[in-house]
Design an enzyme around this catalytic site. Structure first.
Site, PDB file in Angstrom:
ATOM      1  N   ASP A  47       0.929  -0.933   0.221  1.00 45.53           N
ATOM      2  CA  ASP A  47      -0.032   0.060  -0.041  1.00 45.53           C
ATOM      3  C   ASP A  47       0.401   1.237  -0.221  1.00 45.53           C
ATOM      4  OD1 ASP A  47      -2.828  -1.822   0.500  1.00 45.53           O
ATOM      5  OD2 ASP A  47      -1.894  -1.389   1.471  1.00 45.53           O
TER       6      ASP A  47
ATOM      7  N   ASP B  68      -6.884  -1.282  -4.676  1.00 44.67           N
ATOM      8  CA  ASP B  68      -8.022  -0.748  -3.514  1.00 44.67           C
ATOM      9  C   ASP B  68      -9.535  -0.233  -4.579  1.00 44.67           C
ATOM     10  OD1 ASP B  68      -6.825  -2.827  -1.511  1.00 44.67           O
ATOM     11  OD2 ASP B  68      -5.772  -0.683  -0.544  1.00 44.67           O
TER      12      ASP B  68
END
Length: 192
Positions: free
Chosen positions: A148, A162
């Site tokens: 991330d 995401d």
């Protein structure tokens, strides 16, 4: 009597069998499959390239502000799901992701709507993007941590996969509220 390629030799036969002309507003199933595959491939590639770039160019734990303090880059690794939930269940999340990919591929065979093709393509890209990390990143197969790197203040750090999953969820909700099924047909509602 008919000639080669099914053309009638009798003029009266032409009027008795009406020709079905496809509606140009409704895309063919093969075009929808191509759209679905193109969306999935493009977004998956964008996610993988973004993660490779982030790992190579960002220092873990350091934030690079891009738009003041409102948006930036911050490399982190997430063993869990959204909002770092289920960090002890990475293997289960991997198996669920594989199951989700199979389900999306199965459902995509019935595509009859452009919006569904885009939504399912985005869903496939997002799930496959995060699954790729779980399969091939440290600490190992089915246990890998998801990369991330996108950051808003007061929000969990996330990635392009995401975003794809959330966009797909929004499209699926919109189509459900509109009453449009995956096959493009309006779903009959029971009105009392």
């Amino acid at each position: 009597m008919q000639a080669a390629r099914g053309a009638s030799l009798n003029p009266s036969d032409e009027d008795s069998t009406p020709e079905t002309i496809p509606d140009p507003a409704v895309p063919s199933r093969s075009r929808l499959i191509v759209l679905f595959a193109a969306v999935a491939a493009f977004l998956y590639t964008l996610d993988v390239v973004g993660k490779v770039w982030a790992v190579r160019h960002l220092t873990p734990g350091e934030t690079v502000d891009l738009v003041g303090r409102y948006f930036g880059l911050h490399l982190t690794r997430n063993p869990g799901a959204a909002f770092s939930t289920g960090t002890a269940y990475t293997e289960v999340l991997s198996v669920l992701s594989i199951t989700a990919i199979c389900a999306v591929l199965w459902v995509s065979r019935r595509l009859g709507s452009r919006l569904w093709a885009v939504g399912l393509g985005a869903l496939l890209a997002g799930v496959a993007g995060n699954l790729t990390d779980r399969l091939f990143r440290e600490p190992g197969f089915l246990h890998g941590h998801v990369v991330d790197y996108l950051r808003f203040p007061h929000w969990p750090i996330f990635n392009i996969a995401d975003i794809c999953i959330n966009v797909a969820a929004a499209i699926i909700i919109i189509q459900a509220l509109r009453g449009i099924g995956v096959d493009g047909r309006r779903v009959a509602r029971n009105e009392e």
